[in-house]
Design a protein around this motif. Structure first.
Motif, PDB file in Angstrom:
ATOM      1  N   GLY A 325       0.842  -1.202  -0.003  1.00 24.51           N
ATOM      2  CA  GLY A 325      -0.023   0.116   0.002  1.00 24.51           C
ATOM      3  C   GLY A 325       0.831   1.169   0.127  1.00 24.51           C
ATOM      4  N   LEU A 326       2.089   1.127  -0.050  1.00 21.14           N
ATOM      5  CA  LEU A 326       3.164   2.300   0.316  1.00 21.14           C
ATOM      6  C   LEU A 326       3.515   2.841  -1.159  1.00 21.14           C
ATOM      7  CD1 LEU A 326       5.306   1.587   3.136  1.00 21.14           C
ATOM      8  CD2 LEU A 326       3.456   2.933   3.154  1.00 21.14           C
ATOM      9  N   PHE A 327       3.060   1.854  -2.292  1.00 16.56           N
ATOM     10  CA  PHE A 327       3.464   2.309  -3.666  1.00 16.56           C
ATOM     11  C   PHE A 327       2.165   1.756  -4.651  1.00 16.56           C
ATOM     12  CE2 PHE A 327       6.190  -1.189  -2.728  1.00 16.56           C
ATOM     13  CZ  PHE A 327       6.026  -2.092  -3.979  1.00 16.56           C
ATOM     14  N   ARG A 328       2.599   1.921  -5.768  1.00 18.25           N
ATOM     15  CA  ARG A 328       1.713   1.284  -6.769  1.00 18.25           C
ATOM     16  C   ARG A 328       2.516   0.533  -7.979  1.00 18.25           C
ATOM     17  NH1 ARG A 328      -1.901   5.472 -10.411  1.00 18.25           N
ATOM     18  NH2 ARG A 328      -0.240   6.979 -10.966  1.00 18.25           N
ATOM     19  N   TYR A 329       3.496   1.287  -8.550  1.00 19.98           N
ATOM     20  CA  TYR A 329       4.300   0.716  -9.570  1.00 19.98           C
ATOM     21  C   TYR A 329       5.636   0.619  -9.255  1.00 19.98           C
ATOM     22  CZ  TYR A 329       0.085   2.768 -12.243  1.00 19.98           C
ATOM     23  OH  TYR A 329      -0.856   3.066 -12.565  1.00 19.98           O
ATOM     24  N   ALA A 330       6.408  -0.227 -10.047  1.00 21.13           N
ATOM     25  CA  ALA A 330       8.075  -0.550  -9.767  1.00 21.13           C
ATOM     26  C   ALA A 330       8.873  -0.360 -10.920  1.00 21.13           C
ATOM     27  CB  ALA A 330       8.288  -1.911  -8.998  1.00 21.13           C
ATOM     28  N   ILE A 331       9.992   0.158 -10.740  1.00 22.01           N
ATOM     29  CA  ILE A 331      10.758   0.156 -11.716  1.00 22.01           C
ATOM     30  C   ILE A 331      12.059  -0.417 -11.310  1.00 22.01           C
ATOM     31  CG2 ILE A 331      12.297   1.558 -13.247  1.00 22.01           C
ATOM     32  CD1 ILE A 331      10.255   3.845 -13.323  1.00 22.01           C
ATOM     33  N   GLY A 332      12.597  -1.467 -11.956  1.00 18.70           N
ATOM     34  CA  GLY A 332      13.956  -2.266 -11.484  1.00 18.70           C
ATOM     35  C   GLY A 332      14.938  -2.056 -12.674  1.00 18.70           C
ATOM     36  N   ALA A 413       2.183  -2.697 -11.581  1.00 16.93           N
ATOM     37  CA  ALA A 413       2.846  -2.594 -13.001  1.00 16.93           C
ATOM     38  C   ALA A 413       4.429  -2.659 -12.740  1.00 16.93           C
ATOM     39  CB  ALA A 413       2.425  -1.570 -13.598  1.00 16.93           C
ATOM     40  N   LEU A 414       4.997  -2.927 -13.905  1.00 19.87           N
ATOM     41  CA  LEU A 414       6.394  -3.150 -13.500  1.00 19.87           C
ATOM     42  C   LEU A 414       7.301  -2.773 -14.658  1.00 19.87           C
ATOM     43  CD1 LEU A 414       9.228  -4.157 -12.426  1.00 19.87           C
ATOM     44  CD2 LEU A 414       8.590  -6.652 -13.390  1.00 19.87           C
ATOM     45  N   LEU A 415       8.141  -1.923 -14.851  1.00 20.28           N
ATOM     46  CA  LEU A 415       9.080  -1.547 -15.748  1.00 20.28           C
ATOM     47  C   LEU A 415      10.521  -1.933 -15.375  1.00 20.28           C
ATOM     48  CD1 LEU A 415       9.371   1.942 -17.835  1.00 20.28           C
ATOM     49  CD2 LEU A 415      11.242   0.843 -16.933  1.00 20.28           C
ATOM     50  N   ASN A 416      11.019  -2.964 -16.075  1.00 22.97           N
ATOM     51  CA  ASN A 416      12.309  -3.243 -15.814  1.00 22.97           C
ATOM     52  C   ASN A 416      13.370  -3.870 -16.770  1.00 22.97           C
ATOM     53  OD1 ASN A 416      12.414  -6.871 -14.640  1.00 22.97           O
ATOM     54  ND2 ASN A 416      10.885  -5.885 -16.157  1.00 22.97           N
ATOM     55  N   GLY A 417      14.638  -3.868 -16.384  1.00 22.12           N
ATOM     56  CA  GLY A 417      15.500  -4.435 -17.653  1.00 22.12           C
ATOM     57  C   GLY A 417      16.998  -4.298 -17.086  1.00 22.12           C
ATOM     58  N   TYR A 418      17.818  -4.572 -18.382  1.00 22.21           N
ATOM     59  CA  TYR A 418      19.299  -4.660 -17.979  1.00 22.21           C
ATOM     60  C   TYR A 418      19.756  -4.329 -18.988  1.00 22.21           C
ATOM     61  CZ  TYR A 418      19.203  -8.667 -21.012  1.00 22.21           C
ATOM     62  OH  TYR A 418      18.990  -9.471 -22.133  1.00 22.21           O
ATOM     63  N   ASN A 419      21.497  -4.079 -18.913  1.00 23.65           N
ATOM     64  CA  ASN A 419      22.217  -3.355 -19.960  1.00 23.65           C
ATOM     65  C   ASN A 419      22.877  -4.543 -20.629  1.00 23.65           C
ATOM     66  OD1 ASN A 419      21.076  -1.111 -18.963  1.00 23.65           O
ATOM     67  ND2 ASN A 419      23.025  -0.500 -17.843  1.00 23.65           N
ATOM     68  N   SER A 420      23.412  -4.073 -21.871  1.00 26.94           N
ATOM     69  CA  SER A 420      24.085  -5.220 -22.554  1.00 26.94           C
ATOM     70  C   SER A 420      25.662  -5.722 -22.193  1.00 26.94           C
ATOM     71  CB  SER A 420      24.378  -4.929 -24.044  1.00 26.94           C
ATOM     72  OG  SER A 420      24.970  -3.595 -23.965  1.00 26.94           O
ATOM     73  N   HIS A 421      26.197  -4.876 -21.403  1.00 34.14           N
ATOM     74  CA  HIS A 421      27.702  -5.191 -20.867  1.00 34.14           C
ATOM     75  C   HIS A 421      27.448  -5.106 -19.191  1.00 34.14           C
ATOM     76  CE1 HIS A 421      28.304  -4.797 -25.179  1.00 34.14           C
ATOM     77  NE2 HIS A 421      29.514  -5.265 -25.207  1.00 34.14           N
ATOM     78  N   GLU A 422      26.492  -5.689 -18.635  1.00 30.46           N
ATOM     79  CA  GLU A 422      26.332  -5.784 -17.080  1.00 30.46           C
ATOM     80  C   GLU A 422      27.560  -6.335 -16.394  1.00 30.46           C
ATOM     81  OE1 GLU A 422      24.231  -4.071 -15.378  1.00 30.46           O
ATOM     82  OE2 GLU A 422      22.259  -4.335 -16.411  1.00 30.46           O
ATOM     83  N   SER A 496       9.930 -10.383 -14.667  1.00 30.96           N
ATOM     84  CA  SER A 496       9.030 -10.118 -15.888  1.00 30.96           C
ATOM     85  C   SER A 496       7.807 -11.279 -15.836  1.00 30.96           C
ATOM     86  CB  SER A 496       9.583  -9.778 -16.940  1.00 30.96           C
ATOM     87  OG  SER A 496      10.335  -8.689 -16.923  1.00 30.96           O
ATOM     88  N   ASP A 497       8.191 -12.540 -16.033  1.00 27.20           N
ATOM     89  CA  ASP A 497       7.419 -13.720 -16.019  1.00 27.20           C
ATOM     90  C   ASP A 497       6.326 -13.630 -14.860  1.00 27.20           C
ATOM     91  OD1 ASP A 497       8.659 -14.459 -18.390  1.00 27.20           O
ATOM     92  OD2 ASP A 497       9.907 -16.029 -17.735  1.00 27.20           O
ATOM     93  N   TYR A 498       6.882 -13.511 -13.849  1.00 30.60           N
ATOM     94  CA  TYR A 498       5.869 -13.553 -12.620  1.00 30.60           C
ATOM     95  C   TYR A 498       4.816 -12.457 -12.842  1.00 30.60           C
ATOM     96  CZ  TYR A 498       8.788 -17.044  -9.843  1.00 30.60           C
ATOM     97  OH  TYR A 498       9.601 -18.034  -9.534  1.00 30.60           O
TER      98      TYR A 498
END
Length: 613
Positions: A325-332, A413-422, A496-498
């Motif tokens: 209840g403290l937030f609604r969306y997440a960005i990872g 809702a979720l916005l997330n991802g990674y970089n090509s050379h992590e 993302s799958d979950y």
């Protein structure tokens, strides 16, 4: 004649040596952030030395000249030590004598902030969101902040959380070699302080009277052991100009934030230990929910975001019942803890307790009270690794993947991802040949490592990012690619799958933009997404600024509606509608995930952990 030529050669060598010493020492002063006092003394010593050489010393022999050099070096040493950079809180804005905002009254009292240069954004830095966790409050759940009298001037960032610090010259060399973003300045001759008293937050809001604005709360990374919210890449001015409020904050790190101890669990009213930094993050969110309306924000429109360990923290907040209840969306961005056995920033409770025992042993302490009596500067030297959250039964009640499988996670809702050379920056000092590569695959995947090797032999990928300290090796490129797939790509794939399986909106990205700084390494997307390219503008061109505008618009749209799409932005397809991800580059487009061939094999290895739990 021969003696004259010999003296001339000695004289040339003498002056060349003096110039080299002069240049090297002034470089050391600059890289060490010494004050102008040191420059003045050093320059005076050089001038004096030159004058004496031209008038007096040239008449004397080698012994006198050697003594003069010793005196010269002594003066340089004095200039270095008397001009050490002082500790100074970082200003909230890069403006000399900024204009002060109108008074804002929050639950603890009245405060003011400052305007940015064009007065389009108001910045409030150093607002306490909890009591200082010092003395008897060390290793306890955060307490509500105390009130104050008068008007609190929130024009500087508070000290960063207690952590080990490198000498300033090491930080400067890292900026030069690793980030290419070092700049010579007369205004940065100071050191940012560190302190246990660090639980403060910072707010960037559009200037003027605003109402019901969406809110982005950002959590900084740093392996849960380092980092500070004052970092230029974390600032929210550019996003605030686009109509949202941005908040970031400090939280307890390392031994202060993530040490676990049975005695601490027993004294806690909630039976918790090992997640103090995470509890700080929850306390900051509570403060935002309670007070953001005073800045024109809407507490029902809070999105949490984080990068690296900050992204792992976002993932933890998504499974914590305390954050519901403290937030609604997440960005990872570039980390997560959704695998059955997370690859980093997460550990079992037993492992956490063992680390706590190591801390006690390091200092010969027999109890927590003895540890509390030690100064923070001493405690931070512990050899124990306190860089991970754990299942404490309070902040996190079970392995995160189980919460997702039950559908009890918090994000809508979720916005997330990674970089090509992590992974590249994490393996710079490791040389990887064919044998080392094959051994790594078996260590990571067990017998399934043979399947990975069949798809990606050691020679498959070139090492296309090379640095001065890069150790290389015939298998290094493929090695970094595989590490990136497991440590980062897979964590976001599972996350993302979950969420997609719950019919919630998911938007998955892949950052792949080259540049003159961090490129697409770990953290490379940060200045783009948060609009901070100007901090080091000489490293970027028009294409970088164009991508930054696109990414900021995606982020702002997502914070506002839970969907990054809108206007003339390239379409970002929901992950649960097409199993593709958005490549963030000069021309953003949907592509197949580069790690698609590896994910099923990682699944097999991860299921081995599930079977033994």
């Amino acid at each position: 004649m021969k003696e004259k030529k010999r003296r001339e050669k000695v004289s040339v060598f003498y002056w060349i040596l003096l110039v080299i010493v002069f240049l090297v020492f002034f470089a050391v002063l600059e890289l060490s952030k010494n004050t102008l006092l040191g420059w003045g003394i050093a320059l005076g010593a050089v001038i004096l030395f030159v004058v004496l050489e031209l008038t007096v010393l040239k008449k004397h022999g080698i012994i006198i000249r050697m003594l003069s050099w010793l005196v010269f070096f002594a003066l340089l040493g004095v200039s270095f030590f008397v001009s050490q950079p002082p500790y100074k809180n970082v200003p909230a804005v890069d403006v000399k004598s900024p204009e002060v905002t109108e008074i804002v009254t929050v639950s603890q009292g009245a405060l003011t902030g400052v305007y940015n240069e064009d007065k389009s954004v108001e910045v409030f830095a150093g607002i306490p969101y909890a009591k200082p966790p010092v003395d008897e409050l060390r290793w306890k759940e955060p307490q509500e902040p105390e009130s104050w009298d008068g008007v609190l001037a929130c024009d500087k960032f508070a000290p960063m959380s207690m952590q080990s610090r490198n000498p300033e010259i090491v930080n400067s060399l890292t900026s030069i070699i690793g980030y290419n973003n070092y700049k010579i300045s007369l205004y940065d001759n100071y050191k940012e302080p560190v302190s246990e008293d660090s639980l403060y937050l910072n707010i960037w809001k559009p200037a003027g009277d605003i109402k019901d604005a969406p809110v982005l709360v950002f959590i900084h990374g740093g392996y849960l052991t380092t980092g500070q919210p004052s970092f230029s890449e974390y600032r929210g001015e550019s996003l605030a100009k686009k109509g949202i409020i941005v908040v970031n904050f400090a939280y307890r790190l390392g031994v202060f934030g993530y040490m676990a101890n049975e005695e601490l669990a027993e004294e806690s009213p909630n039976g918790t230990t090992g997640n103090y930094g995470l509890l700080d993050q929850i306390e900051a969110l509570k403060w935002v929910n309670k007070n953001i309306r005073f800045f024109g924000g809407d507490a029902s429109k809070v999105t949490i975001a984080g990068e690296s360990a900050g992204s792992s923290s976002v993932n933890a907040l998504c499974v914590s019942p305390l954050a519901k209840g403290l937030f609604r969306y997440a960005i990872g961005e570039s980390s997560g803890i959704t695998p059955v056995k997370p690859y980093h920033t997460f550990r079992s409770f037993d492992e956490a307790l063992e680390s706590g025992k190591t801390t006690l042993s390091d200092f010969g302490a027999k109890s927590v009270e003895e540890l509390r009596a030690l100064p923070a500067e001493q405690l931070v030297t512990t050899t124990a690794d306190n860089s991970a959250m754990t299942v404490d039964g309070y902040a996190i009640t079970e392995q995160p993947y189980l919460t997702y499988e039950k559908g009890n996670n918090n994000e809508q809702a979720l916005l997330n991802g990674y970089n090509s050379h992590e992974a590249n920056v994490f393996s710079l000092f490791k040389k990887v040949d064919k044998d080392e590569y094959e051994k790594t695959l078996l260590n990571m995947f067990g017998d399934y490592g043979y399947e990975v090797e069949e798809i990606w032999p050691f020679y498959s990928k070139e090492l296309d990012y090379k640095y001065i300290v890069e150790q290389g090796g015939e298998a290094k490129g493929t090695y970094d690619f595989i590490l990136g797939s497991t440590w980062f790509g897979y964590s976001h794939k599972r996350w993302s799958d979950y969420v997609a399986s719950q019919q919630k909106p998911v938007f998955f990205y892949y950052f792949n933009k080259d540049n003159k700084s961090l490129r697409a390494n770990h953290g490379g997307e940060m200045p783009y997404a948060y609009g901070n390219l100007d901090a080091h503008r000489w490293l970027y061109d028009e294409s970088d600024y164009a991508l930054s505008e696109t990414m900021m618009d995606y982020w702002v749209n997502f914070v506002t509606t839970g969907d990054p799409n809108g206007g003339e932005l390239p379409e970002w397809t929901r992950y649960n509608e097409a199993n593709q991800i958005l490549e963030l580059n000069d021309s953003p487009r949907m592509i197949d995930d580069p790690y698609n061939s590896i994910y099923p094999i990682i699944d097999k290895a991860q299921n081995e952990y599930r079977s033994i739990q």
